[in-house]
Structure formats: structure tokens, C-alpha cells
Design an enzyme around this catalytic site. Structure first.
Site, short mmCIF file in Angstrom:
data_model
loop_
_atom_site.label_atom_id
_atom_site.label_comp_id
_atom_site.label_asym_id
_atom_site.label_seq_id
_atom_site.Cartn_x
_atom_site.Cartn_y
_atom_site.Cartn_z
N LYS A 128 0.54 -1.99 0.68
CA LYS A 128 0.21 0.21 0.24
C LYS A 128 0.52 1.18 0.15
O LYS A 128 2.13 1.15 0.12
CB LYS A 128 -0.73 0.02 1.25
CG LYS A 128 -1.68 1.00 0.85
CD LYS A 128 -3.13 -0.12 0.54
CE LYS A 128 -4.36 1.01 0.48
NZ LYS A 128 -5.57 0.36 -0.21
N ASP A 168 -6.47 4.05 -4.47
CA ASP A 168 -7.45 4.33 -3.55
C ASP A 168 -8.11 5.52 -3.35
O ASP A 168 -8.50 6.01 -4.07
CB ASP A 168 -6.43 3.79 -2.28
CG ASP A 168 -7.16 3.12 -1.76
OD1 ASP A 168 -7.74 2.04 -1.02
OD2 ASP A 168 -7.20 3.56 -0.24
N1 GLU Z 1 -7.20 0.39 -2.93
C1 GLU Z 1 -7.72 -1.02 -2.98
C2 GLU Z 1 -8.16 -2.26 -2.25
O1 GLU Z 1 -7.94 -1.67 -0.47
C3 GLU Z 1 -7.17 -2.00 -4.22
C4 GLU Z 1 -5.72 -2.58 -4.76
C5 GLU Z 1 -5.70 -3.04 -5.86
O2 GLU Z 1 -6.21 -2.96 -6.58
O3 GLU Z 1 -4.34 -2.68 -5.79
O4 GLU Z 1 -8.03 -3.22 -2.76
#
Ligand code: GLU
Length: 448
Positions: A128, A168
Site C-alpha cells: 500500500k 485507493d
Molecule cells: N485499493 C483497493 C483495495 O483496498 C485496490 C487495490 C488494488 O487494486 O491493487 O483493495
């Protein structure tokens, strides 16, 4: 306090070392609750130091992001990327641009992402990232310069088989486009090291809708399994008016539910007969807050300015899709009082731990985000797959795969929860099922 000494040791260390990282501590605590069911029966978890290693990110980048605003003034933000766990695949997870972003929030998100990605069944590790940058109110040029500066630092550490970011909160197609453009220029390769890309340069169909649609596919399985029912006529409330919430509302309506309330940061709107979901889906928050735009068109809609009051609206099913910690204990009490019997998280950790406990103790079936909102990252995994094969699947193909993945996540979580004697406890099932694959991979790869 856990029954297991091993778990107490891990939790105490985390609390001591990262005392100021509240969100991260909460996420670890919630996860270790479930580990209580397996650490005693499998001593290898302790012997191989699995949990000690799991709660420490493999790598953390923190860096300065300088950029020039439209008035020629230099601005500085802090950027991060957490490469949390690569046991089962390259780091994968979104970027969040929001003033609240800090190490604690990103560590909690990356930790959760590790198990969420594992549950999808696709080979993706947990990561992340993001920055304490607020895209709201910025011009396109400012967003582009920020994204370029952010990427100028981070590009070294990314790659299609290393670390693949996505969107996100605060990061959508526009930001992904600017970041990917800069990444490609600096790295001299075009292998799709980002997901959520535009359709003209390697994006996957259904990615924009995936988290919201996936949530509804998951809850559909919950209704069928626990209640022998479907969505037809069910009253649903959905918090948030971002991408996840809007597509959740669209799919809810398509499946026959009545969306009785929605909200954004400035308040909530409600109509017991059902809100106009098609109109909501067409709103763009560049034109102001969505609740306000809705009230401009439908001034007689029930509304209020405190977003927490949305949980007072009577419903069968509540879908928190805004952000972390939006349902507290009082909100949970309201939901129970009004007869809500299912809560499924579309956001990451929107329900506080004591609220989860209250809901579960009062018979509400609760689905944790790491299972029920995994549809977004699942289609990201499918985007990586299409990029690697240099082809593109149809909308129907991707949608079917998403449905199958969500069905399978529910099945795994439900069967694991049942195995440990509590079929309604999907948090337990999802935590253990997500963990077992990561554990197996970590054990096989030695102490690294
Ligand atoms: N931000 C999204 C999540 O919390 C998607 C992450 C992604 O697609 O890599 O899962």
C-alpha cells in the site's frame, strides 16, 4: 489478553514498538483474535516465527514529494510505499492521496491487503502507499506535477513482477494515468506496472466497478447461504458516495434491492421508497458534494448533516463503503435496534472492533472488508494477467471471473469459519483462510 502466551507476546511488542500507530495496532489485534484458534494446534507457526515476521513490513519507503502549485509556490508532501509481504507474489495494493495519510494508516491497509490478496486466490503479495496530499480543489496541472514528482522517487522500486500499485481514496483513473506516464518514461518499459489504468493503455474492463460489484456478489452469497434468500425487496443503506458506493448502489438496484440511504462527508440522504440510483451514479463530485447535488434535484428527500446518522435509517443490510472507523459502537446499536441483520464492508475497516463484536453478539452477520471488498484488487490481478499475456478480455469474461472469485472467497471464509465451530463468523474464516496460504509460502521459503 489472549489465552496463548505467544499471541500476548506478539501483541505486546506491537503495542510497545508502534504505540502511536493506532490503526495498525487495531488491525493486528483483530487479526490475532482469529489466530487464537490455530496457534495452539500448529506449533510451527511459533517455531518459524511466522507471526513475528508477519507484523513487520518487509520494506517501507518514506520520501519527500516537492511540487510547484499554480501560483508558483513550492509545496512539499510526504510520500510512502509499504512493501508489506511478498510471500505469495509481487507486492500489490493501492495508493491513497488524502490529508490523513500517515504510516499507521498505510501499515494497517498493507497488512490487511496481504490477507485480502491471498483470499482472491491470485498470486499477489500485500502493499500500500500514498501521500498526505489532498487532490480535492487542485487543478489538473497541480495533480499532474504532484504525481510526476511522487513517481520520480518511487519508480526505482516498482515493476510488473516487483510491486504493482493501483488506486485507493483520492487516486482514480486520472492520477493512475499521470503516475503511470511518468513511471513509463523513467523506467523505459511498458509492462503495465499499475492497475486501474485507462482502457486505451492496458486497463481492464470492469475494474472501475469491481469493488462495488464484488461486494454485492459477496452479499448475495451471504443471503443465499444464511437466509436462503436474495436481494429482491431488501432495504439497503450504503455510506460513501465514492466509486465503491456508487457501483455498489447500481448493482444493488440491478439485483432488486431498494437503496434507502447514502451519504458523503457532508451528510446523508434517505428515501424509504428508494433513492434514484441512476441519477446518483451519474453525479461527479467535481461538481460539488453528491448529497448536495441530489438535494438540489430532489429537495424533499430526508437528509441531515451528520454522516453518522445514516446508521439510524431502518434497513435490512448496511454496506459501509466510505472509509475506516465510520461505524462505532453507538452506530452498531442503532443498526441492531432497527432490525439490520447483515453488515458487509465495502471500505477497509469501516467498522470499529467493538462495533463488530456488538453486531456479532446480536446476531448480525458481519463480512470484513478483506473478504467482501476484495473484488477491486481481484480485477487488478486480472488486469496484471491480461497485461502479461498482451491481450484483453471482454466485459462479460471479466465480470464472470469476478463473480467466481467473490463466490470462492465467501465459500472459503464460510467453510473455514464452520470448521472452527462458528459458521457466522466470517472474520474468523477470512483471517484464517487468508493467513494459511501466506503461512505455507513463508514456511516453504525459509527465514527471509
Ligand atoms: N485499493 C483497493 C483495495 O483496498 C485496490 C487495490 C488494488 O487494486 O491493487 O483493495
Amino acid at each position: 489478553m489472549y489465552k496463548s502466551e505467544y499471541l500476548n507476546k506478539i501483541m505486546n511488542e506491537v503495542k510497545l514498538k508502534y504505540a502511536e500507530q493506532k490503526e495498525f495496532i487495531n488491525a493486528v489485534e483483530e487479526f490475532l483474535d482469529s489466530m487464537e484458534f490455530i496457534v495452539e494446534e500448529d506449533k510451527d507457526i511459533e517455531r518459524y516465527g511466522i507471526l513475528e515476521r508477519l507484523v513487520v513490513p518487509e520494506r517501507v519507503f518514506q520520501f519527500r514529494v516537492p511540487w510547484v502549485d499554480d501560483n508558483g509556490k513550492v509545496q512539499v508532501n510526504t510520500g510512502y510505499r509499504i512493501q508489506f509481504n511478498s510471500a505469495i507474489g509481487p507486492y500489490k495494493g493501492g495508493m491513497r492521496f488524502h490529508p490523513s495519510v500517515n504510516l499507521s494508516i498505510l501499515k494497517f491497509l498493507a497488512f490487511e491487503q496481504t490477507f485480502k490478496n491471498s483470499l482472491t486466490g491470485l498470486p499477489m503479495g500485500g502493499g500500500k502507499g500514498g501521500a498526505d496530499f489532498d487532490p480535492r480543489g487542485k487543478s489538473d496541472g497541480e495533480i499532474m506535477r504532484f504525481c510526476q514528482s511522487f513517481m520520480a522517487e518511487l519508480y526505482h522500486f516498482l515493476g510488473p513482477d516487483t510491486d504493482v500499485p493501483a488506486g485507493d481514496l483520492g487516486v482514480g483513473a486520472r492520477e493512475v494515468g499521470y503516475m503511470y506516464g511518468m513511471y513509463k518514461k523513467l523506467k523505459h518499459e511498458n509492462t503495465g506496472t499499475f492497475t486501474g489504468k485507462g482502457m486505451s493503455f492496458g486497463g481492464s474492463k470492469v475494474r472501475p466497478e469491481a469493488t462495488g460489484y464484488g461486494l454485492l456478489y459477496f452479499v448475495d452469497e451471504m443471503l443465499a447461504t444464511y437466509k436462503n434468500e436474495n436481494f429482491v425487496g431488501k432495504k439497503v443503506i450504503i455510506s460513501g458516495l465514492g466509486k465503491v458506493a456508487k457501483y455498489a448502489a447500481v448493482k444493488a438496484k440491478e439485483l432488486g434491492a431498494v437503496v434507502v440511504a447514502m451519504s458523503d462527508t457532508t451528510g446523508w440522504i434517505s428515501n424509504p421508497e428508494g433513492l434514484n440510483v441512476d441519477f446518483i451514479a451519474s453525479l461527479d463530485d467535481k461538481n460539488g458534494k453528491c448529497t448536495k447535488q441530489y438535494l438540489d434535484k430532489y429537495p424533499n428527500t430526508f437528509h441531515g448533516s451528520n454522516p453518522h446518522e445514516i446508521w439510524k435509517v431502518p434497513c435490512d443490510i448496511a454496506l459501509p463503503c466510505a472509509t475506516q472507523n465510520e461505524i462505532n459502537l453507538d452506530d452498531a446499536k442503532q443498526l441492531v435496534k432497527n432490525g439490520c441483520y447483515m453488515v458487509a464492508e465495502g471500505a477497509n475497516m469501516p467498522t470499529e472492533l467493538e462495533a463488530v463484536h456488538y453486531l456479532e453478539a446480536n446476531g448480525v452477520i458481519f463480512a470484513p472488508g478483506k473478504a467482501s471488498n476484495a473484488g477491486g484488487v481481484a480485477v487488478s490481478g486480472l488486469e496484471m494477467c491480461q497485461n502479461a499475456m498482451h491481450l484483453s478480455w471482454t466485459y462479460e469474461e471479466v465480470d464472470q471471473k469476478l463473480k467466481d472469485i467473490m463466490k470462492n472467497i465467501f465459500k472459503m471464509s464460510y467453510e473455514t469459519a464452520s470448521k472452527y465451530g462458528n459458521p457466522q463468523n466470517l472474520s474468523l474464516g477470512a483471517n484464517i483462510a487468508g493467513f494459511l496460504k501466506v503461512y505455507d509460502a513463508m514456511k516453504a521459503q525459509g527465514i527471509v
